[in-house]
Every structure is written in structure tokens, then in C-alpha cells.
Enzyme design. Structure first.
Site, short mmCIF file in Angstrom:
data_model
loop_
_atom_site.label_atom_id
_atom_site.label_comp_id
_atom_site.label_asym_id
_atom_site.label_seq_id
_atom_site.Cartn_x
_atom_site.Cartn_y
_atom_site.Cartn_z
N HIS A 156 0.81 -1.22 0.00
CA HIS A 156 0.00 0.00 0.00
C HIS A 156 0.85 1.27 0.00
O HIS A 156 0.34 2.34 -0.33
CB HIS A 156 -0.93 0.00 1.22
N ASP A 364 3.86 9.35 -1.20
CA ASP A 364 2.67 8.62 -0.77
C ASP A 364 2.40 7.48 -1.74
O ASP A 364 2.55 7.64 -2.97
CB ASP A 364 1.46 9.55 -0.72
#
Length: 476
Positions: A156, A364
Site C-alpha cells: 500500500h 505517498d
């Protein structure tokens, strides 16, 4: 029908939708299609002498199997190797790595616990889906126990460049652990390419095709699977009237004020101080917006036991105070800083009422807040998303204003452009962005990943006690 087994660091409360975040939405949707099992840590830490026993809960056809960690495991596995070694290095912050042998030992040991908890529950035709950086060794531990299941892994967070990953303590071991999965999934094509380049430079791997490699005697599928959100659910929350938010919006309209918003965990990867400095640059460069532009920064606390997070909180509080001290008037404060969690339904309404979504992380994996901001916008008068080029979402959301978060002047210029953007341009950008997040929503993400896992090669062994005699079998 194949049953889906999820193994992740934490397990969501399936029956309480208000607690479900981005990752859990996709997982819960996948599990809801039939019988499913979700294995993970329950978030509790056992005291000295307490038994960290497993707990089983049933929600319709979904079983959750959770356990607590000991204080030592929490300190060394979770706060230690996971969040003092892997998290900073995968976010390009090698300077923040704190490594110790105790961290590595606990990380390996706790991953064995995950595997030993899950393995007795597995049925022969289960699909196993392992999530994120906490659990890279789980497939290897399952194989040692005799698992012949197709096991997929999804990262993730970002996968760093080859040079960065090769500097991670125990990177060779982590690499060999990854080779025990049948499918390795990443958020973006950039992450996938970084992994390929690392393998080309540091591993004995045969590249069969763009998405197939042969390593450790096994064939492994690779792919990019950008995670999405439940767009309809979030839009529905955004369209509900919240009296407090609506009154504040009306006040701003009467006074001619513009609100920009960001909502993040209080993490050094999110670029919160840099964002505040960019807003300060905006007020300095465009003085006509003093008294009219308002920046709402919601920063929910996280990992407060890690020193780097304490330092980032102190820096952000000092910066917010400095900006307000310089520019605030008796009836206007340029920065509104909230250091606590906000319920998702309230957050959706705040996004709906904000003219600019300022989402500028330094690095991110995806950043689902950017997609939530888009889902929350009114079609007739949508806001503008300003997005860091280092967020995984930037690979999909090209109609946003893409910026370099390290360049305060560039971000300030993007704020100015967003403030003055004509309605027709805002509507055109919003339509394209909304179509894209609807097409690649949470349901699409999990369906695409599981289809790829279902078509991946997998290990077949002659003995359930050993994988030494493994051979590759292609299915379908």
C-alpha cells in the site's frame, strides 16, 4: 467457489461502517461476496503475564481471527522494524532509519505468528491476500508450514528506487521473502518499475515478460493495481447537510472568503510543514488574499511513541502559530489547525464545502484523500484539487493541478490559479476526475487484483511438509 483469506496487520470492525477506511472498504467488499476469513492484530497490547490469545468473531459469512501483541512485540515488530525501518526507507527517508537486531528478530517472529494463526484455518482452494509492509515474510512462513495456496501480496505504500531499497537493512532477506508470493502488486507503474530495476541490479531473476519473472525456482506475476474508494458512499456522506459546516460555509460566502483544506495523518511523509510554508508564501506573494484565504489543516495523531512524529507535531504547531501571529486579525485566522481525528461523514461535508483540496505529500503510495475530495465536490460549483507529483494518485489524476511539494513558490502559484480558475474549467476537470475514480473504485481494485491472483502460476508440492520439491503449475 474459492474462499478469500485476508491477512493484514490490523482487522477492521466489519459491522461498523463508520470505522471503515480506504483499505478496509476494498477488503470488506471483497469478503462480502461469499465466505471469507480476515486474520490480523486486534490493536491490543498484552501486559506482562497476559495471554495474547486469539479471538474469533463472525459477521454474516465473514470470520475475523485476531490476536494481541506483547509489549515487546509491539515495540520491536510494529514500532521498531515496521515503522522505524521499513516505513521511513520506503518513503525515501533513510536518515530516519533506526535499526537493531531486536527489531529484525521480532519482525520475523511476529510474521511467523501471523502465518501459524492463519495456516490451520486454510482450506485447500483458498485464495490468500496479504497486505502491506508489515507482513512481507508471511508467504515464506506459510510455505514452510506446507501451504500450496496461491498467495498474493499488495504493497500500500511506495516501493522506493533500487538505490534506496538496497540500503534497507535485511533487503536481501525481504527480497527472498517476496519471491514466495505468486502475485506482487503495487499502487503505481512507477513503484512496479522501481521493483523491476531493483531486481535487475540486485537479484538473480529471469524476466519472462513485463509482468512475469522467474525467481527462486518459481514464476511470479507482478502488477500495478491502484487502490480506489467507494465513490458513491463518500459522495452520499458529502451531500448530507451538517448544520455546523453549512453555517460556516454561509459565513465565508457572505464575507467573500475561500477555504482550502487538507486532511492527513500527522506523518513526516505527508509534507505538512512544507504545505504550511507554501500557504505562507501564498499570503506573502498575493497580499490581496489576506483576510480572505483560510487554510484548514486536519492532522490526526499517529504513532506518537516514535520520536520523529513528536518532532513533526512540534514543528507544525510552531509554523501554524507563526503564520497566525504574522497575519491574523481579530475576526480572521489564516490557519486553522486541528490535531485530532474527524469522523469521515464530517470530513466529507468539509471537503464538499472547501474550494481547494490541498493534498501535497512528500511521498505517498496512493493518497485516497485526494480521491475523497473529488467524490465530495458539488457538480455545479466544484473545487480544485492541488496534488503532489509524488503522490501515487498523481499517476491517475492528471486533471488536478500537479505540483512539486518541495517548491513553496510553485504550490503558492497553484493556489492562486485554483482561486481564479473559471467555473467552466473547474467543471471540466471535475467531470474527468470523477469519471476516473468511479472507473477505478474500491470494487475495481479488489476485483482486478483477485482476477490476476486467480490466473497466476502457483506452487504445487509433493509434500505438505516441505516446498523443496516444488514445481510450477499454470492454471486456467
Amino acid at each position: 467457489m474459492e474462499r478469500l483469506v485476508i491477512i493484514s496487520n490490523r482487522v477492521a470492525e466489519i459491522g461498523e461502517k463508520t470505522q471503515i477506511g480506504g483499505l478496509a472498504v476494498g477488503i470488506a467488499d471483497a469478503l462480502s461476496r461469499g465466505e471469507g476469513l480476515w486474520v490480523g492484530w486486534n490493536g491490543a497490547v498484552s501486559g506482562p503475564g497476559e495471554d495474547p490469545a486469539t479471538s474469533r468473531k463472525q459477521h454474516e459469512a465473514i470470520t475475523t481471527l485476531t490476536f494481541s501483541l506483547t509489549e515487546e512485540e509491539h515495540e520491536n515488530y510494529y514500532l521498531g522494524f515496521s515503522n522505524r525501518v521499513l516505513w521511513p526507507s520506503f518513503h525515501y527517508r533513510l536518515d530516519l532509519i533506526e535499526f537493531s537486531e531486536a527489531f529484525a528478530k521480532a519482525y520475523s517472529s511476529v510474521n511467523k505468528r501471523f502465518a501459524r494463526t492463519a495456516f490451520p484455518e486454510l482450506k485447500s482452494d483458498d485464495l490468500v491476500w496479504v497486505h502491506d509492509y508489515h507482513l512481507i515474510p508471511v508467504a515464506q512462513e506459510l510455505r514452510k508450514l506446507g501451504s500450496r495456496h496461491r498467495i498474493g501480496f499488495f504493497l500500500h505504500i511506495p516501493f522506493p528506487s533500487a538505490e534506496i531499497f538496497s540500503a534497507v537493512p535485511r533487503h536481501e532477506w525481504l527480497r527472498e521473502c517476496l519471491f514466495q508470493f505468486d502475485l506482487i502488486g503495487f499502487q503505481t507503474n512507477r513503484d512496479l518499475e522501481n521493483f523491476r530495476l531493483y531486481l535487475a541490479e540486485h537479484a538473480d531473476v529471469e524476466f519472462i515478460s513485463d509482468n512475469l519473472i522467474k525467481a527462486a525456482g518459481r514464476i511470479i506475476r507482478l502488477g500495478a493495481f491502484p487502490i480506489g474508494i467507494d465513490v458513491e458512499q463518500f459522495a452520499a456522506m458529502a451531500n448530507k447537510v451538517d448544520d455546523a459546516v453549512e453555517l460556516e460555509r454561509m459565513r465565508r460566502d457572505i464575507l467573500g472568503r475561500i477555504q482550502m483544506i487538507s486532511a492527513d495523518r500527522l506523518d513526516y511523509s505527508k509534507g505538512l510543514p512544507e504545505r504550511t510554508r507554501a500557504f505562507l508564501e501564498f499570503l506573502n506573494a498575493y497580499p490581496e488574499y489576506r483576510g480572505f484565504a483560510e487554510y484548514l489543516q486536519i492532522a490526526s495523531p499517529t504513532r506518537e511513541d516514535v520520536l520523529a512524529y513528536t518532532e513533526i507535531r512540534t514543528e507544525l504547531e510552531q509554523l501554524s502559530g507563526a503564520v497566525n501571529g504574522k497575519f491574523a486579525e481579530f475576526n480572521w485566522s489564516p490557519v486553522q489547525y486541528i490535531n485530532r481525528s474527524i469522523p469521515r461523514d464530517k470530513l466529507a461535508c468539509l471537503f464538499h464545502a472547501s474550494r481547494i483540496g490541498l493534498i501535497t505529500p512528500l511521498r505517498d503510495g496512493m493518497n485516497l484523500v485526494a480521491k475523497e475530495y473529488i467524490a465530495a465536490q458539488p457538480a455545479d460549483d466544484p473545487g480544485v484539487l492541488i496534488l503532489s507529483k509524488f503522490a501515487g494518485a498523481a499517476e491517475q489524476l492528471e486533471e488536478a493541478l500537479i505540483v512539486n511539494p518541495y517548491d513553496a513558490g510553485e504550490v503558492a502559484g497553484a493556489i492562486r490559479r485554483a482561486v481564479t480558475m473559471p467555473l467552466e474549467e473547474r467543471q471540466n476537470r471535475q467531470r474527468k476526475l470523477l469519471d476516473r475514480i468511479k472507473t477505478t473504485d474500491a470494487h475495481w481494485w479488489q476485483t482486478t487484483f483477485l482476477e490476476a491472483l486467480g490466473h497466476a502460476p502457483y506452487v504445487s508440492t509433493q509434500s505438505t511438509q516441505s516446498t523443496k520439491a516444488a514445481k510450477i503449475v499454470r492454471i486456467r
